[in-house]
Write an enzyme that holds these catalytic residues in place. Structure first.
Site, PDB file in Angstrom:
ATOM      1  N   HIS A 206      39.555  41.210   6.765  1.00  9.82           N
ATOM      2  CA  HIS A 206      40.211  41.156   7.791  1.00  9.82           C
ATOM      3  C   HIS A 206      39.456  39.530   8.406  1.00  9.82           C
ATOM      4  CE1 HIS A 206      35.638  41.543   7.684  1.00  9.82           C
ATOM      5  NE2 HIS A 206      35.449  41.785   8.958  1.00  9.82           N
TER       6      HIS A 206
HETATM    7  N1  UDP Z   1      33.946  50.242   5.779  1.00 11.39           N
HETATM    8  C1  UDP Z   1      34.167  51.890   6.457  1.00 11.39           C
HETATM    9  N2  UDP Z   1      35.563  52.453   6.262  1.00 11.39           N
HETATM   10  C2  UDP Z   1      36.559  51.021   5.875  1.00 11.39           C
HETATM   11  C3  UDP Z   1      36.271  49.844   5.745  1.00 11.39           C
HETATM   12  C4  UDP Z   1      34.948  49.511   5.746  1.00 11.39           C
HETATM   13  O1  UDP Z   1      33.620  53.010   6.847  1.00 11.39           O
HETATM   14  O2  UDP Z   1      38.217  51.564   5.988  1.00 11.39           O
HETATM   15  C5  UDP Z   1      32.403  50.326   5.741  1.00 11.39           C
HETATM   16  C6  UDP Z   1      32.303  49.180   4.525  1.00 11.39           C
HETATM   17  O3  UDP Z   1      31.420  50.361   3.628  1.00 11.39           O
HETATM   18  C7  UDP Z   1      31.026  48.389   5.410  1.00 11.39           C
HETATM   19  C8  UDP Z   1      31.846  47.690   6.781  1.00 11.39           C
HETATM   20  O4  UDP Z   1      32.459  49.069   7.035  1.00 11.39           O
HETATM   21  O5  UDP Z   1      29.903  49.602   5.449  1.00 11.39           O
HETATM   22  C9  UDP Z   1      32.026  47.294   6.571  1.00 11.39           C
HETATM   23  O6  UDP Z   1      32.724  46.301   8.014  1.00 11.39           O
HETATM   24  P1  UDP Z   1      33.395  45.141   8.288  1.00 11.39           P
HETATM   25  O7  UDP Z   1      34.446  44.682   6.849  1.00 11.39           O
HETATM   26  O8  UDP Z   1      34.558  45.764   9.058  1.00 11.39           O
HETATM   27  O9  UDP Z   1      32.637  43.902   8.259  1.00 11.39           O
HETATM   28  P2  UDP Z   1      31.634  43.108   7.869  1.00 11.39           P
HETATM   29  O10 UDP Z   1      30.587  43.776   6.349  1.00 11.39           O
HETATM   30  O11 UDP Z   1      32.466  42.402   6.809  1.00 11.39           O
HETATM   31  O12 UDP Z   1      30.927  42.249   8.621  1.00 11.39           O
END
Ligand code: UDP
Length: 348
Positions: A206
């Site tokens: 993403h």
């Molecule tokens: N996550 C979720 N469902 C999904 C994809 C990711 O619950 O379909 C969770 C994942 O397990 C993690 C969080 O969302 O805890 C991560 O969010 P994201 O990747 O959007 O953001 P980042 O961590 O890069 O800031």
């Protein structure tokens, strides 16, 4: 009574805030006002986390999403300021590195309300990432800086930030432990998707650097297609990546694309997979929490200890560091309790 305003807006913040809100509920004498900026608004990017994780319903929902980064952050700044003037909290609590984080921190700092930043001190040292700008600025206006790792403490010290810096461990570890327990009886995702444990890889994509242009998205999908030649690759598709693949005409048909899932389903998918391929910050660590190796689809990572301990590698690296080792610094699943008791002590 200690009064806090919590500002959240994006998926990873709901998960982190859930862990801290639970810890607050265990402590008498704290009142939490929840502000949702609206940055993520789809039911499966927002509502499901509030329902599943028992996060208090937002007291204020700003409904601010879309637009360029400056415009979005600016609109949030004005709206949060209005709420803070009305609510007069003792602290403002912000999480991670999104536009909602920066807007919350800046609005509070300008009103001389102390800011507590959960997941402070992380750095990619890549200022082209919107997240890096948000983190650096938020850290520099924060009064309490709750760090998940030793590297985060050092990063802050290198920038001259030492006061109020506390290594508490990672609230996402608290969240992962809790979800894993509840997912055992609360998720049938493998059955629904016809997946067998140990027979698939899990991927998430993403980040702006992978979705902003056709060539970058193609390179990431080509990597996942290579993995898919060996085994099924499950990709819960982030709305930004869905838009990018449609806009650039990048086919995802080699992958098992599903809608974004809730956190309990995600916990089960992590438990059953062979390995993880991701550009997410949170998912890199969750791979480790679930004992799975991770390939990070980026040029750098903020979670350097996962690489040092042999659980994670950048996709440009040919192999993992050996031997694979446990990582202590994420704590014992009590980071949220440490944060809440520290905030409480600060005010009594
Ligand atoms: N996550 C979720 N469902 C999904 C994809 C990711 O619950 O379909 C969770 C994942 O397990 C993690 C969080 O969302 O805890 C991560 O969010 P994201 O990747 O959007 O953001 P980042 O961590 O890069 O800031």
């Amino acid at each position: 009574m200690l009064k806090l305003v919590t500002v959240v807006g994006a998926r990873p913040q709901f998960i982190k805030a859930a862990a801290v809100s639970r810890a607050m509920a265990r402590q008498d004498g704290i009142s939490e006002i929840m502000v949702h900026t609206g940055q993520h608004f789809d039911a499966n990017m927002s509502d499901i986390f509030f329902e599943e994780l028992g996060i208090p319903a937002p007291d204020h929902h700003l409904g601010i999403a879309g637009g360029n980064h400056g415009e979005m952050t600016g609109r949030m700044l004005g709206a949060i300021e209005t709420i803070l003037i009305e609510e007069k909290p003792d602290w403002v609590l912000v999480y991670g590195d999104t536009n909602s984080t920066l807007a919350g921190a800046l609005a509070a700092a300008k009103l001389h309300i102390p800011v507590a930043h959960v997941e402070a001190g992380l750095r990619s040292f890549n200022r082209r990432m919107p997240e890096e700008i948000n983190r650096v600025l938020t850290d520099h206006v924060s009064t309490r800086l709750y760090c998940p790792t030793n590297a985060a403490v050092k990063n802050l010290a290198d920038e001259g930030v030492r006061d109020g810096v506390i290594h508490v461990g990672d609230v996402m570890y608290d969240a992962a432990l809790d979800a894993r327990e509840r997912a055992r009886s609360g998720s049938d995702i493998l059955v629904r998707l016809g997946l067998e444990p140990g027979r698939y890889s899990l991927a998430t994509v993403h980040r702006a650097e992978n979705t902003n242009d056709a060539a970058s998205l193609r390179a990431v999908i080509a990597h996942l297609e290579k993995v898919a030649a060996e085994r099924t690759v499950v990709l819960p598709l982030h709305p930004r990546t869905a838009q990018a693949s449609a806009r650039f005409g990048v086919s995802l048909k080699a992958l098992k694309v599903i809608e974004p899932v809730g956190y309990l389903d995600m916990s089960v998918l992590l438990d059953g997979c062979v390995d993880v391929h991701t550009d997410s910050g949170g998912v890199q660590k969750e791979a480790y929490f679930h004992g799975k190796p991770c390939v990070t689809l980026r040029g750098e990572t903020e979670w350097v200890e996962t690489v040092e301990a042999g659980w994670n590698r950048l996709w440009s690296a040919s192999d993992y560091k050996q031997p694979r080792q446990p990582i202590d610094e994420y704590g014992r699943g009590n980071a949220a309790d440490l944060i809440v008791s520290n905030l409480f002590r600060a005010n009594t």
